[in-house]
Design an enzyme around this catalytic site. Structure first.
Site, PDB file in Angstrom:
ATOM      1  N   ASP A   1       0.841  -1.200   0.000  1.00 18.69           N
ATOM      2  CA  ASP A   1       0.000   0.000   0.000  1.00 18.69           C
ATOM      3  C   ASP A   1       0.878   1.251   0.000  1.00 18.69           C
ATOM      4  O   ASP A   1       1.999   1.231   0.504  1.00 18.69           O
ATOM      5  CB  ASP A   1      -0.903  -0.033   1.248  1.00 18.69           C
ATOM      6  CG  ASP A   1      -2.030   0.988   1.152  1.00 18.69           C
ATOM      7  OD1 ASP A   1      -2.312   1.477   0.039  1.00 18.69           O
ATOM      8  OD2 ASP A   1      -2.629   1.292   2.194  1.00 18.69           O
TER       9      ASP A   1
ATOM     10  N   ASN B   1       1.339   3.500  -2.881  1.00 18.43           N
ATOM     11  CA  ASN B   1       1.875   3.997  -4.162  1.00 18.43           C
ATOM     12  C   ASN B   1       1.346   5.398  -4.467  1.00 18.43           C
ATOM     13  O   ASN B   1       2.086   6.279  -4.906  1.00 18.43           O
ATOM     14  CB  ASN B   1       1.455   3.079  -5.320  1.00 18.43           C
ATOM     15  CG  ASN B   1       2.077   1.699  -5.232  1.00 18.43           C
ATOM     16  OD1 ASN B   1       2.975   1.470  -4.444  1.00 18.43           O
ATOM     17  ND2 ASN B   1       1.584   0.781  -6.056  1.00 18.43           N
ATOM     18  N   GLY B   2       0.043   5.594  -4.227  1.00 21.41           N
ATOM     19  CA  GLY B   2      -0.584   6.882  -4.521  1.00 21.41           C
ATOM     20  C   GLY B   2       0.007   7.991  -3.651  1.00 21.41           C
ATOM     21  O   GLY B   2       0.335   9.080  -4.139  1.00 21.41           O
ATOM     22  N   ARG B   3       0.159   7.705  -2.356  1.00 14.68           N
ATOM     23  CA  ARG B   3       0.712   8.714  -1.441  1.00 14.68           C
ATOM     24  C   ARG B   3       2.163   9.042  -1.784  1.00 14.68           C
ATOM     25  O   ARG B   3       2.590  10.183  -1.696  1.00 14.68           O
ATOM     26  CB  ARG B   3       0.603   8.245   0.013  1.00 14.68           C
ATOM     27  CG  ARG B   3      -0.720   8.634   0.643  1.00 14.68           C
ATOM     28  CD  ARG B   3      -1.033   7.811   1.854  1.00 14.68           C
ATOM     29  NE  ARG B   3      -1.461   6.469   1.474  1.00 14.68           N
ATOM     30  CZ  ARG B   3      -1.705   5.502   2.338  1.00 14.68           C
ATOM     31  NH1 ARG B   3      -1.525   5.706   3.626  1.00 14.68           N
ATOM     32  NH2 ARG B   3      -2.124   4.330   1.918  1.00 14.68           N
TER      33      ARG B   3
ATOM     34  N   THR C   1     -10.455  -6.945  -5.640  1.00 12.75           N
ATOM     35  CA  THR C   1     -11.751  -6.842  -6.350  1.00 12.75           C
ATOM     36  C   THR C   1     -12.252  -5.388  -6.264  1.00 12.75           C
ATOM     37  O   THR C   1     -12.865  -4.883  -7.199  1.00 12.75           O
ATOM     38  CB  THR C   1     -12.800  -7.804  -5.741  1.00 12.75           C
ATOM     39  OG1 THR C   1     -12.742  -7.710  -4.319  1.00 12.75           O
ATOM     40  CG2 THR C   1     -12.559  -9.242  -6.130  1.00 12.75           C
TER      41      THR C   1
ATOM     42  N   ASN D   1     -10.402  -2.751  -6.319  1.00 10.79           N
ATOM     43  CA  ASN D   1      -9.597  -1.880  -7.198  1.00 10.79           C
ATOM     44  C   ASN D   1     -10.231  -1.673  -8.584  1.00 10.79           C
ATOM     45  O   ASN D   1      -9.897  -0.714  -9.277  1.00 10.79           O
ATOM     46  CB  ASN D   1      -8.177  -2.428  -7.382  1.00 10.79           C
ATOM     47  CG  ASN D   1      -7.289  -2.268  -6.161  1.00 10.79           C
ATOM     48  OD1 ASN D   1      -6.316  -2.991  -5.999  1.00 10.79           O
ATOM     49  ND2 ASN D   1      -7.617  -1.319  -5.296  1.00 10.79           N
TER      50      ASN D   1
ATOM     51  N   ARG E   1     -11.587   1.833  -9.278  1.00 15.88           N
ATOM     52  CA  ARG E   1     -10.733   3.018  -9.469  1.00 15.88           C
ATOM     53  C   ARG E   1     -10.957   3.586 -10.874  1.00 15.88           C
ATOM     54  O   ARG E   1     -11.473   2.883 -11.747  1.00 15.88           O
ATOM     55  CB  ARG E   1      -9.266   2.628  -9.287  1.00 15.88           C
ATOM     56  CG  ARG E   1      -8.992   2.239  -7.848  1.00 15.88           C
ATOM     57  CD  ARG E   1      -7.525   2.234  -7.545  1.00 15.88           C
ATOM     58  NE  ARG E   1      -7.353   1.975  -6.126  1.00 15.88           N
ATOM     59  CZ  ARG E   1      -6.203   2.098  -5.479  1.00 15.88           C
ATOM     60  NH1 ARG E   1      -5.124   2.469  -6.117  1.00 15.88           N
ATOM     61  NH2 ARG E   1      -6.129   1.852  -4.197  1.00 15.88           N
TER      62      ARG E   1
HETATM   63  C1  FPP Z   1      -1.676   0.392  -3.348  1.00 18.29           C
HETATM   64  O1  FPP Z   1      -1.340   1.698  -3.580  1.00 18.29           O
HETATM   65  C2  FPP Z   1      -1.247  -0.553  -4.347  1.00 18.29           C
HETATM   66  C3  FPP Z   1      -2.040  -1.119  -5.298  1.00 18.29           C
HETATM   67  C4  FPP Z   1      -3.418  -0.707  -5.581  1.00 18.29           C
HETATM   68  C5  FPP Z   1      -1.619  -2.223  -6.096  1.00 18.29           C
HETATM   69  C6  FPP Z   1      -0.182  -2.642  -6.026  1.00 18.29           C
HETATM   70  C7  FPP Z   1       0.405  -2.567  -7.362  1.00 18.29           C
HETATM   71  C8  FPP Z   1       1.729  -2.478  -7.632  1.00 18.29           C
HETATM   72  C9  FPP Z   1       2.743  -2.518  -6.577  1.00 18.29           C
HETATM   73  C10 FPP Z   1       2.225  -2.310  -9.009  1.00 18.29           C
HETATM   74  C11 FPP Z   1       1.930  -3.395  -9.996  1.00 18.29           C
HETATM   75  C12 FPP Z   1       2.016  -4.778  -9.468  1.00 18.29           C
HETATM   76  C13 FPP Z   1       2.852  -5.760  -9.915  1.00 18.29           C
HETATM   77  C14 FPP Z   1       2.774  -7.118  -9.342  1.00 18.29           C
HETATM   78  C15 FPP Z   1       3.870  -5.518 -10.951  1.00 18.29           C
HETATM   79  P1  FPP Z   1      -2.494   2.779  -3.490  1.00 18.29           P
HETATM   80  O2  FPP Z   1      -2.731   3.259  -4.886  1.00 18.29           O
HETATM   81  O3  FPP Z   1      -3.700   2.244  -2.804  1.00 18.29           O
HETATM   82  O4  FPP Z   1      -1.805   3.870  -2.604  1.00 18.29           O
HETATM   83  P2  FPP Z   1      -2.512   4.984  -1.709  1.00 18.29           P
HETATM   84  O5  FPP Z   1      -3.274   4.231  -0.639  1.00 18.29           O
HETATM   85  O6  FPP Z   1      -1.360   5.764  -1.172  1.00 18.29           O
HETATM   86  O7  FPP Z   1      -3.394   5.770  -2.621  1.00 18.29           O
END
Ligand code: FPP
Length: 245
Positions: free
Chosen positions: A25, A27-29, A71, A73, A76
């Site tokens: 978790d 990536n967005g932040r 599921t 996701n 989004r």
């Molecule tokens: C959460 O970050 C992460 C995901 C929704 C999916 C994870 C995906 C990857 C790491 C990349 C692709 C995967 C592979 C296996 C190559 P978020 O977007 O919910 O972050 P946030 O809570 O900060 O918004």
């Protein structure tokens, strides 16, 4: 393994986890903090996936399950879903050789039929190409939800009862476990969640009954092998009692 590792390799140390599961978790932040778009966060997150898979293989983790797409996701924005699917396909293509060289078997949990056909094909090819590998299982939870997995299991068992193949009294914990996506995979010993939220987010609901949980504030794109080793070292100091005294 690197020399200043926190993992205790002595004979007296508790063993390393057989199965590590990760809720990736943040990536967005990570992207927001850098004034980048969310997709850049997922791209950086993908390179963290590569390095953590490599680290687990080198450390000797037998099963690594990554929550790559839930599921939920699917709800989004379309652009983000498409970008995640593209990254996934790219990962499956670029890592296939490495999985073969390193004897890694790819497996998948989830409603694979909902994935776009290009991803499904690449996935099928990677599953087939790596199916005889034995050193490590890399398990991707894709279009995965713990509740829908349980519904799927209940329907399968109900159908068997309806057809007279199964008596309700014969439904045991083992039988239930054997009808989940994880049928021949041991339960996770360790669950790591990055980016600080204290939630399970519909991940492996049945399987984590006795799993040790570690939550780190580190955002997934910043998660490193060093931090993984630190968590593994801490795991080795925890006493697991499985409900006993
Ligand atoms: C959460 O970050 C992460 C995901 C929704 C999916 C994870 C995906 C990857 C790491 C990349 C692709 C995967 C592979 C296996 C190559 P978020 O977007 O919910 O972050 P946030 O809570 O900060 O918004």
């Amino acid at each position: 393994m690197n020399s200043n590792s926190s993992i205790d390799g002595t004979a007296a140390a508790a063993s390393l986890p057989t199965h590590v599961a990760i809720i990736m978790d943040g990536n967005g932040r990570w992207a927001k903090k850098r004034l980048l778009n969310r997709i850049s966060g997922h791209e950086k997150g993908s390179s963290t996936v590569r390095s953590i898979v490599r680290a687990c293989r080198e450390i000797g983790i037998s099963y690594l399950t990554l929550y790559a797409f839930s599921t939920e996701n699917w709800q989004r924005p379309k652009q983000e879903v498409n970008a995640l699917m593209r990254l996934l396909e790219k990962f499956l293509q670029s890592e296939q050789k490495e999985m073969l060289v390193n004897n890694i078997r790819l497996r998948v949990l989830g409603q694979v039929e909902r994935l776009p056909s290009g991803v499904r094909q690449t996935l099928q090819q990677a599953l087939e190409a790596t199916k005889n590998n034995t050193a490590m299982n890399l398990i991707l939870a894709l279009s995965y939800g713990g509740r829908s997995e349980i519904v799927h299991m209940a329907r399968t068992l109900a159908e068997k009862v309806k057809q007279g193949l199964l008596e309700p009294d014969s439904i045991t914990e083992e039988l239930v476990a054997g009808h989940l996506y994880t049928a021949d995979i041991p339960d996770p010993d360790l669950l790591i969640r990055t980016s600080g939220e204290m939630r399970i987010s519909n991940f492996l609901l049945w399987q984590i009954a006795y799993t040790e949980i570690f939550v780190t504030p580190t955002l997934w794109p910043d998660f490193t092998r060093e931090e993984l080793e630190q968590i593994l070292g801490e795991y080795q100091t925890r006493e697991r009692r499985f409900g006993t005294v």
